[in-house]
Motif scaffolding. Structure first.
Motif, PDB file in Angstrom:
ATOM      1  N   ARG A  95     -46.323 -34.527  60.887  1.00  0.00           N
ATOM      2  CA  ARG A  95     -44.991 -34.820  61.405  1.00  0.00           C
ATOM      3  C   ARG A  95     -44.011 -34.883  60.236  1.00  0.00           C
ATOM      4  O   ARG A  95     -44.184 -35.694  59.317  1.00  0.00           O
ATOM      5  CB  ARG A  95     -44.968 -36.149  62.177  1.00  0.00           C
ATOM      6  N   LYS A  96     -43.026 -34.001  60.261  1.00  0.00           N
ATOM      7  CA  LYS A  96     -41.972 -33.985  59.250  1.00  0.00           C
ATOM      8  C   LYS A  96     -42.526 -33.931  57.830  1.00  0.00           C
ATOM      9  O   LYS A  96     -42.095 -34.656  56.928  1.00  0.00           O
ATOM     10  CB  LYS A  96     -41.057 -35.201  59.410  1.00  0.00           C
ATOM     11  N   SER A 363     -47.810 -37.020  51.872  1.00  0.00           N
ATOM     12  CA  SER A 363     -46.850 -35.917  51.839  1.00  0.00           C
ATOM     13  C   SER A 363     -47.599 -34.633  51.509  1.00  0.00           C
ATOM     14  O   SER A 363     -48.293 -34.545  50.495  1.00  0.00           O
ATOM     15  CB  SER A 363     -45.781 -36.183  50.782  1.00  0.00           C
TER      16      SER A 363
END
Length: 388
Positions: A95-96, A363
């Motif tokens: 997600r993102k 990330s």
């Protein structure tokens, strides 16, 4: 390796529920990734059982007398309250730009990055030197996989060891860490009816004496480490007694001490043992102390060649200079430091501060870049002379 394949490897690792158990499934999976190269003379794959279903993994690639160690642990912590997660913790979800799942940050992300680094060297048939991966069991509950590998000699003779623990998304390199002493003190007394307490021995009263005196004792260890700070002590659990109208015949207190290099564990053990012996000189006192998986503090050198090399490689890839820090939590470093040889141990990995939390994540950009960092670091490591 394509980014899609890198994500697949990390996702497959996250899918394995290895909460202080079933690490053999992690070892099996990683070993399968190296299986296409198993017949090469410069590739060695070895699974070292700790207990049934729990395997450490050691993979060595390349040749030469100088050995670069990579390390990561295979286990993760419990998920906790599942309702606090926005997705299945054992199904990686993106997600993102963040990949979510248990172990994404601590530390299947770092472990995957090390594995991918080694696979890329093999695929390109361009291994810069001898690299050894030490993947361990039980780091989260006592570092016993690292202790086993160290005792059996797998970390002997390394020229440097990089542990891919989460370090502020590759912006920090950890060179030292506090040690851990978990202790349990048991007081035994004599149970009688509470209406005649003079006929019994109150175990809780005696344990309270220890609890008070041990606080004063640990306060005397007041030296301050320039990186790690002071030794800390927390009395974290206390229980005792059988029922409200009886003098308690047994009570137990548990505590956690985080040590610094100035106070090796044996120094603290001696002080605690001596306190227990002193209290047992009093009439009716019967105290005993037990230590649970103690871990030594790690003293690092900010000027070591490995730290300087990391700073140099990092400066080529990242806009901000890397921070040299100490770690308040323990890691496998506390066991590997007992290996034979004089080598530096550092921690640097792509994770973040969501470790041990719901919605743990990493990330993907940081993850991809960490692979490139480990490659450049390994290549530079094997250059005979490096100017800093």
């Amino acid at each position: 390796m394509e980014k899609e394949k890198q994500v697949e490897i990390l996702s497959n690792l996250i899918a394995i529920d290895s909460v202080n158990d079933k690490e053999a499934e992690v070892a099996d999976y990683i070993a399968s990734l190296f299986a296409p190269y198993k017949d090469r003379e410069d590739v060695d794959i070895e699974q070292i059982p700790y207990t049934p279903g729990r395997d450490n993994l050691v993979i060595t690639i390349g040749k030469g007398s100088k050995i670069l160690g990579f390390s990561g642990h295979e286990d993760v912590v419990d998920t906790g309250d599942l309702s606090a997660w926005d997705s299945d913790p054992y199904t990686a979800e993106i997600r993102k730009g963040q990949l979510y799942g248990r172990g994404a940050s601590d530390m299947k992300g770092g472990l995957a990055a090390l594995v991918i680094t080694m696979l890329d060297f093999l695929e390109a048939d361009n291994i810069p030197g001898k690299i050894k991966l030490l993947a361990t069991v039980g780091e989260e509950t006592g570092e016993y996989g690292a202790a086993q590998l160290t005792k059996e000699g797998y970390a002997d003779g390394l020229a440097g060891l990089v542990i891919a623990e989460p370090c502020d998304e590759m912006q920090e390199v950890g060179i030292s860490a506090k040690g851990v002493i978990d202790y349990a003190v048991t007081a035994l007394g004599k149970s009688v009816h509470s209406s005649t307490p003079e006929e019994g021995i109150n175990a809780i009263d005696h344990l309270i004496d220890f609890a008070n005196e041990v606080q004063s004792l640990t306060a005397t260890f007041d030296e301050v480490d320039p990186v790690l700070g002071k030794l800390t002590h927390v009395q974290s659990m206390f229980n005792g007694g059988e029922q409200i109208n009886s003098v308690p015949s047994k009570a137990v207190i548990q505590g956690n001490i985080r040590t610094i290099p100035a106070y090796p564990n044996q120094v603290v053990f001696y002080a605690l043992d001596h306190l227990v012996e002193q209290l047992n000189q009093k009439p009716g006192y019967n105290l005993s102390i037990q230590y649970i998986f103690p871990e030594e503090a790690v003293a690092g050198d900010p000027d070591s060649s490995l730290v300087q090399l990391i700073k140099s490689v990092h400066a080529q890839m990242y806009p901000e200079p890397i921070k040299v820090v100490g770690n308040s939590g323990a890691s496998d470093a506390s066991e590997f430091l007992h290996a034979k040889g004089d080598f530096s141990i550092v921690q640097i990995g792509p994770g973040n501060d969501t470790e041990h939390q719901s919605n743990e994540n990493i990330s993907l950009d940081v993850f991809y870049k960490s692979v490139e960092f480990y490659k450049k670091l390994a290549e530079a490591f094997f250059i005979e002379k490096v100017e800093f």
